[in-house]
Design a protein around this motif. Structure first.
Motif, mmCIF file in Angstrom:
data_model
loop_
_atom_site.group_PDB
_atom_site.id
_atom_site.type_symbol
_atom_site.label_atom_id
_atom_site.label_comp_id
_atom_site.label_asym_id
_atom_site.label_seq_id
_atom_site.Cartn_x
_atom_site.Cartn_y
_atom_site.Cartn_z
ATOM 1 N N GLY A 27 -3.565 17.495 27.593
ATOM 2 C CA GLY A 27 -2.394 17.917 28.340
ATOM 3 C C GLY A 27 -2.500 19.275 29.014
ATOM 4 O O GLY A 27 -1.518 19.779 29.543
ATOM 5 N N PHE A 28 -3.676 19.892 29.008
ATOM 6 C CA PHE A 28 -3.847 21.197 29.640
ATOM 7 C C PHE A 28 -4.385 21.015 31.048
ATOM 8 O O PHE A 28 -5.368 20.307 31.255
ATOM 9 C CB PHE A 28 -4.800 22.074 28.823
ATOM 10 C CG PHE A 28 -4.319 22.312 27.416
ATOM 11 C CD1 PHE A 28 -3.242 23.144 27.176
ATOM 12 C CD2 PHE A 28 -4.918 21.667 26.356
ATOM 13 C CE1 PHE A 28 -2.787 23.348 25.886
ATOM 14 C CE2 PHE A 28 -4.471 21.860 25.065
ATOM 15 C CZ PHE A 28 -3.398 22.696 24.822
ATOM 16 N N SER A 29 -3.754 21.667 32.005
ATOM 17 C CA SER A 29 -4.167 21.487 33.396
ATOM 18 C C SER A 29 -5.530 22.128 33.631
ATOM 19 O O SER A 29 -5.852 23.176 33.049
ATOM 20 C CB SER A 29 -3.139 22.090 34.351
ATOM 21 O OG SER A 29 -3.245 23.492 34.359
ATOM 22 N N PRO A 30 -6.323 21.511 34.503
ATOM 23 C CA PRO A 30 -7.625 22.097 34.845
ATOM 24 C C PRO A 30 -7.507 23.505 35.422
ATOM 25 O O PRO A 30 -8.378 24.341 35.197
ATOM 26 C CB PRO A 30 -8.190 21.120 35.872
ATOM 27 C CG PRO A 30 -7.531 19.827 35.555
ATOM 28 C CD PRO A 30 -6.145 20.198 35.098
ATOM 29 N N GLU A 31 -6.424 23.771 36.117
ATOM 30 C CA GLU A 31 -6.243 25.103 36.709
ATOM 31 C C GLU A 31 -6.128 26.177 35.624
ATOM 32 O O GLU A 31 -6.645 27.282 35.786
ATOM 33 C CB GLU A 31 -4.997 25.124 37.616
ATOM 34 C CG GLU A 31 -5.137 24.302 38.877
ATOM 35 C CD GLU A 31 -5.030 22.785 38.650
ATOM 36 O OE1 GLU A 31 -5.550 22.036 39.506
ATOM 37 O OE2 GLU A 31 -4.455 22.350 37.637
ATOM 38 N N VAL A 32 -5.476 25.846 34.518
ATOM 39 C CA VAL A 32 -5.369 26.788 33.393
ATOM 40 C C VAL A 32 -6.734 26.991 32.753
ATOM 41 O O VAL A 32 -7.132 28.113 32.446
ATOM 42 C CB VAL A 32 -4.342 26.277 32.354
ATOM 43 C CG1 VAL A 32 -4.410 27.084 31.075
ATOM 44 C CG2 VAL A 32 -2.945 26.305 32.930
ATOM 45 N N THR A 33 -7.458 25.912 32.559
ATOM 46 C CA THR A 33 -8.776 25.980 31.932
ATOM 47 C C THR A 33 -9.760 26.765 32.794
ATOM 48 O O THR A 33 -10.576 27.521 32.273
ATOM 49 C CB THR A 33 -9.320 24.565 31.684
ATOM 50 O OG1 THR A 33 -8.355 23.817 30.945
ATOM 51 C CG2 THR A 33 -10.613 24.597 30.905
ATOM 52 N N LEU A 34 -9.674 26.612 34.108
ATOM 53 C CA LEU A 34 -10.617 27.262 35.026
ATOM 54 C C LEU A 34 -10.147 28.617 35.543
ATOM 55 O O LEU A 34 -10.829 29.233 36.364
ATOM 56 C CB LEU A 34 -10.895 26.334 36.212
ATOM 57 C CG LEU A 34 -11.635 25.042 35.885
ATOM 58 C CD1 LEU A 34 -11.635 24.109 37.093
ATOM 59 C CD2 LEU A 34 -13.044 25.327 35.402
ATOM 60 N N ALA A 35 -9.007 29.113 35.069
ATOM 61 C CA ALA A 35 -8.454 30.384 35.549
ATOM 62 C C ALA A 35 -9.481 31.507 35.443
ATOM 63 O O ALA A 35 -10.160 31.658 34.424
ATOM 64 C CB ALA A 35 -7.208 30.743 34.753
ATOM 65 N N GLY A 36 -9.631 32.249 36.528
ATOM 66 C CA GLY A 36 -10.530 33.395 36.529
ATOM 67 C C GLY A 36 -11.992 33.071 36.792
ATOM 68 O O GLY A 36 -12.830 33.963 36.802
ATOM 69 N N THR A 37 -12.303 31.797 37.017
ATOM 70 C CA THR A 37 -13.702 31.415 37.250
ATOM 71 C C THR A 37 -14.055 31.309 38.723
ATOM 72 O O THR A 37 -15.237 31.328 39.074
ATOM 73 C CB THR A 37 -14.025 30.056 36.601
ATOM 74 O OG1 THR A 37 -13.254 29.032 37.249
ATOM 75 C CG2 THR A 37 -13.759 30.064 35.118
ATOM 76 N N GLY A 38 -13.042 31.138 39.577
ATOM 77 C CA GLY A 38 -13.307 30.906 40.992
ATOM 78 C C GLY A 38 -13.679 29.464 41.281
ATOM 79 O O GLY A 38 -14.071 29.139 42.399
ATOM 80 N N LEU A 39 -13.566 28.608 40.272
ATOM 81 C CA LEU A 39 -13.905 27.187 40.433
ATOM 82 C C LEU A 39 -12.636 26.348 40.539
ATOM 83 O O LEU A 39 -11.598 26.715 39.999
ATOM 84 C CB LEU A 39 -14.714 26.698 39.225
ATOM 85 C CG LEU A 39 -16.075 27.332 39.024
ATOM 86 C CD1 LEU A 39 -16.626 26.987 37.647
ATOM 87 C CD2 LEU A 39 -17.036 26.872 40.106
ATOM 88 N N SER A 40 -12.763 25.229 41.233
ATOM 89 C CA SER A 40 -11.669 24.267 41.327
ATOM 90 C C SER A 40 -12.133 22.957 40.707
ATOM 91 O O SER A 40 -13.317 22.760 40.457
ATOM 92 C CB SER A 40 -11.293 24.026 42.792
ATOM 93 O OG SER A 40 -12.373 23.385 43.454
ATOM 94 N N VAL A 41 -11.194 22.071 40.483
ATOM 95 C CA VAL A 41 -11.543 20.755 39.946
ATOM 96 C C VAL A 41 -12.486 20.045 40.914
ATOM 97 O O VAL A 41 -13.471 19.428 40.491
ATOM 98 C CB VAL A 41 -10.277 19.902 39.706
ATOM 99 C CG1 VAL A 41 -10.636 18.532 39.196
ATOM 100 C CG2 VAL A 41 -9.355 20.600 38.727
#
Length: 97
Positions: A27-41
């Motif tokens: 249930g965690f959004s990819p945007e939260v997981t990737l925050a601060g990396t400069g990467l997108s899904v």
């Protein structure tokens, strides 16, 4: 052997994509997981994308801040084939202990 620089983009993002996918199932959004990396899904699915050690560590730190299932590391690890680790993976498969 020369070690990669902290920000040097050398790695395909299969480990990151696996972690993002397991966390999305929780249930965690990819945007939260990737925050601060400069990467997108979308960049995780692009075969041209290369990632750095810093991006991987940042993603892991983001995951650790979330109230994740304690089995998450095992779920991620079970989805990454040993063949993805090259000679090290081969040694793991061949070694009886």
């Amino acid at each position: 052997m020369e070690l990669p620089l902290w920000n040097e983009k050398r790695y395909v993002p299969y480990k990151l994509a696996t972690l993002v996918g397991v966390l999305a199932e929780q249930g965690f959004s990819p945007e939260v997981t990737l925050a601060g990396t400069g990467l997108s899904v979308a960049s995780l699915a692009n075969p041209e994308t290369r990632t750095s050690v810093r991006q991987y560590i940042t993603t892991c730190e983001n995951a650790l801040r979330l109230p994740i299932d304690p089995e998450t590391p095992f779920r991620v690890g079970s989805r990454i084939p040993l063949s993805a680790y090259g000679a090290y993976g081969f040694a793991l498969v061949c070694s009886p202990t």
